[in-house]
Design an enzyme around this catalytic site. Structure first.
Site, PDB file in Angstrom:
ATOM      1  N   SER A 146      -1.393 -16.117   3.288  1.00  0.00           N
ATOM      2  CA  SER A 146      -2.003 -14.783   3.231  1.00  0.00           C
ATOM      3  C   SER A 146      -2.609 -14.568   1.858  1.00  0.00           C
ATOM      4  O   SER A 146      -2.278 -15.291   0.907  1.00  0.00           O
ATOM      5  CB  SER A 146      -0.910 -13.737   3.481  1.00  0.00           C
ATOM      6  OG  SER A 146      -1.339 -12.441   3.126  1.00  0.00           O
ATOM      7  N   TYR A 159       6.475  -8.743   3.064  1.00  0.00           N
ATOM      8  CA  TYR A 159       5.423  -9.648   3.543  1.00  0.00           C
ATOM      9  C   TYR A 159       4.927 -10.533   2.399  1.00  0.00           C
ATOM     10  O   TYR A 159       4.798 -11.754   2.539  1.00  0.00           O
ATOM     11  CB  TYR A 159       4.296  -8.787   4.117  1.00  0.00           C
ATOM     12  CG  TYR A 159       3.167  -9.525   4.796  1.00  0.00           C
ATOM     13  CD1 TYR A 159       3.286  -9.948   6.113  1.00  0.00           C
ATOM     14  CD2 TYR A 159       1.968  -9.764   4.134  1.00  0.00           C
ATOM     15  CE1 TYR A 159       2.236 -10.591   6.749  1.00  0.00           C
ATOM     16  CE2 TYR A 159       0.912 -10.402   4.756  1.00  0.00           C
ATOM     17  CZ  TYR A 159       1.050 -10.823   6.076  1.00  0.00           C
ATOM     18  OH  TYR A 159       0.006 -11.460   6.695  1.00  0.00           O
TER      19      TYR A 159
HETATM   20  C1  GCO Z   1      -2.182  -5.541   4.390  1.00  0.00           C
HETATM   21  C2  GCO Z   1      -2.711  -6.552   5.374  1.00  0.00           C
HETATM   22  C3  GCO Z   1      -2.530  -7.955   4.863  1.00  0.00           C
HETATM   23  C4  GCO Z   1      -3.246  -8.913   5.776  1.00  0.00           C
HETATM   24  C5  GCO Z   1      -3.396 -10.324   5.358  1.00  0.00           C
HETATM   25  C6  GCO Z   1      -4.072 -10.524   4.055  1.00  0.00           C
HETATM   26  O1  GCO Z   1      -1.540  -4.605   4.794  1.00  0.00           O
HETATM   27  O2  GCO Z   1      -2.495  -5.702   3.197  1.00  0.00           O
HETATM   28  O3  GCO Z   1      -2.140  -6.397   6.626  1.00  0.00           O
HETATM   29  O4  GCO Z   1      -1.225  -8.200   4.601  1.00  0.00           O
HETATM   30  O5  GCO Z   1      -2.717  -8.869   7.036  1.00  0.00           O
HETATM   31  O6  GCO Z   1      -2.241 -11.091   5.468  1.00  0.00           O
HETATM   32  O7  GCO Z   1      -4.225 -11.869   3.798  1.00  0.00           O
END
Ligand code: GCO
Ligand code: CA
Length: 262
Positions: A146, A159
């Site tokens: 990501s 995340y």
């Molecule tokens: C957020 C997005 C990201 C993307 C992605 C970026 O809330 O910033 O959802 O997390 O999904 O992974 O590369």
């Protein structure tokens, strides 16, 4: 040298969680390059719908119900796939979740849930698949990273922690398994138009405009934009590429951004 370098005919690819969005686009790309597609999901309904969609495109696709965070279920699932479909040549660790909550409001259980799916599951599934790859003399593993493997952002701490960890897990896998002719790499999607980003992409949402101005290519990615990188990292073309993350991001990581008047 020819386009045959990218041919995936006779290869079997497991793309976890690929019942929609980026995973599905990558699976279609691999399928169009000749691979047999295997996908899993925890929901039988979602899985059936996805398999129908793949088959409607003329792709050879199989679905299995199992949870990527459950080691026993994964081991059983992989054994079943390899018995019924064949040996897995390509593994794409795509299944992922996100929770958008500021750190001070986030429950430990929610933080853990994200780490389990986005970081621990790729470890579990890769471990289950790699033993066969080692025996057969090679394979390809692609971990879906990501922008948050490199950058922080408000509200996505778990995340980002998971995706940063997944980048380093990718390097560890490459380090341990390259000698078996297994190439482990990552793909780091930028901001893509998918259901995951739908809540922050709606017209008038400040994030929508922010992303377009923050991305040198000045647009959201289309899921199909990921297919080239997925095919490259699944094919003979990448046989000496180990431990990298290919960022498919319209240039986001190349720049600090720009003031709003430029
Ligand atoms: C957020 C997005 C990201 C993307 C992605 C970026 O809330 O910033 O959802 O997390 O999904 O992974 O590369
Ligand atoms: Ca084969």
């Amino acid at each position: 040298m020819s386009i045959d370098l990218f041919n995936l005919k006779g290869k079997i690819a497991l793309i976890t969680g690929a019942s929609h969005g980026l995973g599905m686009a990558m699976a279609k790309g691999l399928g169009n390059a000749g691979a047999t597609i295997v996908v899993n999901n925890t929901s039988k309904d979602k899985l059936n719908k996805a398999i129908e969609e793949y088959k409607a495109l003329g792709l050879n696709a199989y679905g299995y119900v199992f949870d990527v965070t459950d080691e026993n279920a994964v081991n059983e699932g992989i054994t079943k796939i390899e018995k019924e479909v064949g040996p897995i040549d390509i593994l794409v660790n795509n299944a992922g979740i996100i929770k958008r909550t500021p750190i001070i409001d986030m429950e430990v259980a929610d933080f853990n849930a994200v780490i389990q799916v986005d970081l621990v599951a790729p470890f579990i599934v890769s471990k289950a698949v790699v033993k066969g790859m080692i025996k057969r003399g090679g394979g390809k593993i692609i971990n879906i990273c990501s922008m948050m493997s490199e950058l922080g952002r408000n509200s996505v701490s778990a995340y980002a922690a998971a995706k940063g960890g997944l980048k380093m897990l990718t390097k560890s896998m490459a380090t341990e398994w390259a000698k078996y002719n297994i190439q482990t790499n990552g793909i780091g999607p930028g901001y893509f138009a998918t259901s995951q980003t739908a809540p922050i992409r709606v017209d008038g949402h400040p994030f929508n405009e922010f992303i377009i101005s923050r991305t040198p290519a000045a647009r959201w990615g289309n899921p199909e934009d990921l297919q080239g990188a997925a095919i490259f990292l699944s094919s003979k073309a990448s046989d000496f590429v180990n431990g990298h993350v290919v960022y498919v991001d319209g240039g986001i990581l190349a720049t600090i951004g720009k003031p709003s008047n430029e």
